[in-house]
Design an enzyme around this catalytic site. Structure first.
Site, PDB file in Angstrom:
ATOM      1  N   CYS A  43       0.838  -1.196   0.000  1.00  0.00           N
ATOM      2  CA  CYS A  43       0.000   0.000   0.000  1.00  0.00           C
ATOM      3  C   CYS A  43       0.882   1.258   0.000  1.00  0.00           C
ATOM      4  CB  CYS A  43      -0.899  -0.005   1.237  1.00  0.00           C
ATOM      5  SG  CYS A  43      -2.106   1.347   1.250  1.00  0.00           S
ATOM      6  N   ASP A  45       0.472   3.759   1.803  1.00  0.00           N
ATOM      7  CA  ASP A  45       0.413   4.355   3.143  1.00  0.00           C
ATOM      8  C   ASP A  45       1.806   4.770   3.641  1.00  0.00           C
ATOM      9  OD1 ASP A  45       0.262   4.485   6.141  1.00  0.00           O
ATOM     10  OD2 ASP A  45      -1.818   3.927   5.750  1.00  0.00           O
ATOM     11  N   ARG A  47       2.994   5.004   6.431  1.00  0.00           N
ATOM     12  CA  ARG A  47       3.505   4.286   7.607  1.00  0.00           C
ATOM     13  C   ARG A  47       4.078   2.915   7.250  1.00  0.00           C
ATOM     14  NH1 ARG A  47      -2.117   4.588  10.513  1.00  0.00           N
ATOM     15  NH2 ARG A  47      -2.592   4.076   8.347  1.00  0.00           N
ATOM     16  N   HIS A  99      -1.891  -4.055   5.174  1.00  0.00           N
ATOM     17  CA  HIS A  99      -1.615  -3.590   6.541  1.00  0.00           C
ATOM     18  C   HIS A  99      -2.903  -3.277   7.296  1.00  0.00           C
ATOM     19  CE1 HIS A  99      -2.273   0.855   5.929  1.00  0.00           C
ATOM     20  NE2 HIS A  99      -2.165   0.477   4.683  1.00  0.00           N
ATOM     21  N   CYS A 102      -5.619   0.231   7.314  1.00  0.00           N
ATOM     22  CA  CYS A 102      -5.566   0.699   5.915  1.00  0.00           C
ATOM     23  C   CYS A 102      -6.789   1.551   5.569  1.00  0.00           C
ATOM     24  CB  CYS A 102      -5.488  -0.504   4.982  1.00  0.00           C
ATOM     25  SG  CYS A 102      -5.308  -0.024   3.244  1.00  0.00           S
TER      26      CYS A 102
END
Ligand code: ZN
Length: 211
Positions: A43, A45, A47, A99, A102
Site C-alpha cells: 500500500c 500508506d 507508515r 496492513h 488501511c
C-alpha cells in the site's frame, strides 16, 4: 515531521553522508547495477515504507505501491512492474503486503469512498460483498483487520494469474510468493502462511483460500 522541501533535501544529504561514512563505495557500487531479490507489492500508506520496516538498504527491494495494495490484471502500471521485476531483474521472491489500519479497507467497510477512489477500490468492495456473512459477528475493528487480510489473499491470487508469474513457473524458474500483513500499531510483519512456488502450489492455495 518533515513539512518543508528544504528540510527534506537536507535530511537526504545527512542520510547519504551517514551511509557513505559506513561504506564509502556504497553509492558507486549501486550505480552500476541493481540485483534485488524481492519485489514488494504494498500500500502507498506513509507508515508502511518497505525498506525501513524491513531494515533493508537501497538496491534490496524493488517496489510497487498503490492505494490498497491491489493487483489488477488490467493495470498497466502494476503489470509492467511485475514484468520488469521478473524478466529483467529476475527477482526470486514476491511479497504482497497489506496492513492493518488501511484507509482503503476502512473506506469500503464505512462506505465512504467517492469518485475515482471508489472506482479504484471496486475489487475490495466486491470482496467485501462476497464474504459479508463472515463479517456479521465481528466488531468494526476486527472487520477492518479481517478485510485487510482477505484482500491480501485475493491480491495474491490475482498476482498468480499474471502472465509474468505463470511464465516464470512454466519455465521452471524459481519464484516464491508470500502474503504478509503489517501492523502499524506494533511495527511488526505477520506472515499469513501463504507460500506459493509453483502452479501446483497455486491450485492448492486456490482450493483452500477465500476467493
Ligand atoms: Zn493502506
Amino acid at each position: 515531521m518533515i513539512d518543508d522541501i528544504n528540510q527534506l533535501i537536507k535530511k537526504n544529504k545527512a542520510w547519504a553522508e551517514e551511509i557513505t561514512s559506513g561504506d564509502p563505495s556504497f553509492f558507486d557500487q549501486l550505480s552500476l547495477d541493481q540485483r534485488p531479490q524481492f519485489l514488494w507489492i504494498g500500500c502507498s500508506d506513509s507508515r508502511v515504507p518497505p525498506n525501513q520496516i524491513t531494515g533493508s538498504l537501497p538496491g534490496e527491494i524493488f517496489t510497487h505501491q498503490n492505494v490498497g495494495n491491489l493487483v489488477q490484471l488490467n493495470d498497466v502500471n502494476c503489470m509492467s512492474a511485475i514484468k520488469f521485476a521478473l524478466e529483467e531483474l529476475e527477482v526470486t521472491n514476491i511479497v504482497l503486503c497489506g496492513h492493518y489500519g488501511c484507509g482503503a479497507i476502512k473506506a469500503i467497510i464505512d462506505n465512504s469512498a467517492e469518485g475515482l477512489l471508489k472506482k479504484w477500490l471496486e475489487p475490495i468492495a466486491h470482496l467485501y460483498q462476497k464474504n459479508k456473512a463472515e463479517f456479521a459477528d465481528l466488531s468494526v475493528d476486527l472487520a477492518y483487520k479481517r478485510l485487510a487480510e482477505l484482500n491480501v489473499i485475493a491480491q495474491v491470487n490475482s498476482l498468480c494469474r499474471s502472465n509474468a508469474v505463470l511464465d516464470r513457473w512454466a519455465n521452471n524458474k524459481t519464484l516464491k510468493i508470500y502474503a504478509l500483513i503489517y501492523d502499524v500499531g506494533s511495527g511488526l510483519l505477520k506472515d499469513l502462511g501463504v507460500n506459493i512456488s509453483s502452479k501446483a502450489d497455486l491450485f492448492e492455495f486456490q482450493r483452500s483460500a477465500y476467493l
